[in-house]
Scaffold this active site. Structure first.
Site, mmCIF file in Angstrom:
data_model
loop_
_atom_site.group_PDB
_atom_site.id
_atom_site.type_symbol
_atom_site.label_atom_id
_atom_site.label_comp_id
_atom_site.label_asym_id
_atom_site.label_seq_id
_atom_site.Cartn_x
_atom_site.Cartn_y
_atom_site.Cartn_z
ATOM 1 N N ASP A 54 0.820 -1.205 0.000
ATOM 2 C CA ASP A 54 0.000 0.000 0.000
ATOM 3 C C ASP A 54 0.859 1.262 0.000
ATOM 4 O OD1 ASP A 54 -2.362 -1.452 0.035
ATOM 5 O OD2 ASP A 54 -2.450 -1.511 2.224
ATOM 6 N N TYR A 119 7.282 -9.892 7.083
ATOM 7 C CA TYR A 119 7.140 -8.455 7.286
ATOM 8 C C TYR A 119 7.688 -8.067 8.659
ATOM 9 C CZ TYR A 119 3.834 -7.827 3.364
ATOM 10 O OH TYR A 119 3.239 -7.752 2.128
#
Length: 256
Positions: A54, A119
């Site tokens: 994003d 992540y």
């Protein structure tokens, strides 16, 4: 003419980009990479990314595949070619760096063939101009023990609909998480999470939920009811994108 498929391994600072994927009226990493590859290879190149990040999310490791027409008058081998790598990087802004080019088999796919993704989410507790846009400034320190207790329970579930952005076009909300833990450092906290795949907004929603637990808003055992509900509104709010980094993507045919 025939085609040769390659994987580009890259990293990028996502601060000024509207994510990876090409969008109308917005600057994205994919747009700039496609333009640079098309320019240097003198043919239309369309990359396929290993996933979507994003706006404002960073990547320490990201892969994109692309096909190149080969034959007389066409580019020679790109993998292991430092001249090509240097020329490509010279066409890209400083926020995007191509690390390596891998030659792969014709059916190799950066998104579908990935076996693991990892992540990190970074949090700091004191104002620091050098962490602005690269970590989330949190005023009060949460209880790490409570957050890790809840995080460990994520490994016992597979359906994470409660952490997924609504109206996403995926066939399943099942993911297999293999690591989920908070580690403290001298500046703050880092959340580490690894899975075979992730849903849109999943990591940021998980972090937001765990922060609620760390602040004592809800108990650690609430994680069970939240996951069982399969309802996004029962989980915590998504934390800011600036602290999120894609750190690793693994493939069975590319060495680490």
């Amino acid at each position: 003419m025939s085609n040769r498929r390659y994987f580009a391994e890259l990293s990028y600072d996502g601060t000024r980009f509207h994510g990876w994927q090409i969008q109308p009226n917005a600057v994205t990493v994919q747009e700039l990479l496609d333009k640079a590859l098309s320019t240097i290879l003198r043919q239309d190149i369309e990359t396929v990314g290993c996933g979507r990040t994003d706006t404002g999310v960073h990547a320490r490791q990201f892969f994109a595949h692309f096909d190149v027409e080969t034959g007389e008058g066409r580019p020679k081998e790109l993998a292991g070619n430092p001249s090509f790598l240097n020329s490509l990087n010279a066409l890209l802004p400083y926020e995007i760096a191509i690390k390596t080019i891998h030659a792969v088999h014709e059916d190799a796919h950066t998104r579908f063939d990935a076996t693991l993704r990892s992540y990190e989410y970074h949090i700091h507790f004191h104002k620091n101009p050098f962490k602005h846009q690269y970590s989330w400034l949190l005023r009060d320190s949460p209880d790490v023990g409570r957050m890790n207790l809840a995080a460990s329970e994520l490994l016992n579930y597979t359906d994470f609909s409660c952490f997924s952005k609504s109206n996403t076009q995926v066939f399943t909300n099942n993911c297999k998480i293999s690591r989920a833990e908070w580690l403290e450092n001298e500046d703050g906290l880092v959340f580490h999470i690894s899975a075979d795949r992730f849903l849109r907004n999943m990591v940021r929603a998980i972090v937001g939920t765990l922060i609620m637990i760390g602040k004592g808003t809800i108990p650690p055992e609430a994680i069970h009811d939240i996951i069982a509900s399969k309802n996004r509104s029962n989980a915590g709010t998504s934390v800011p994108a600036c602290g999120l980094y894609l750190t690793e993507v693994r493939y069975p045919y590319i060495g680490s």
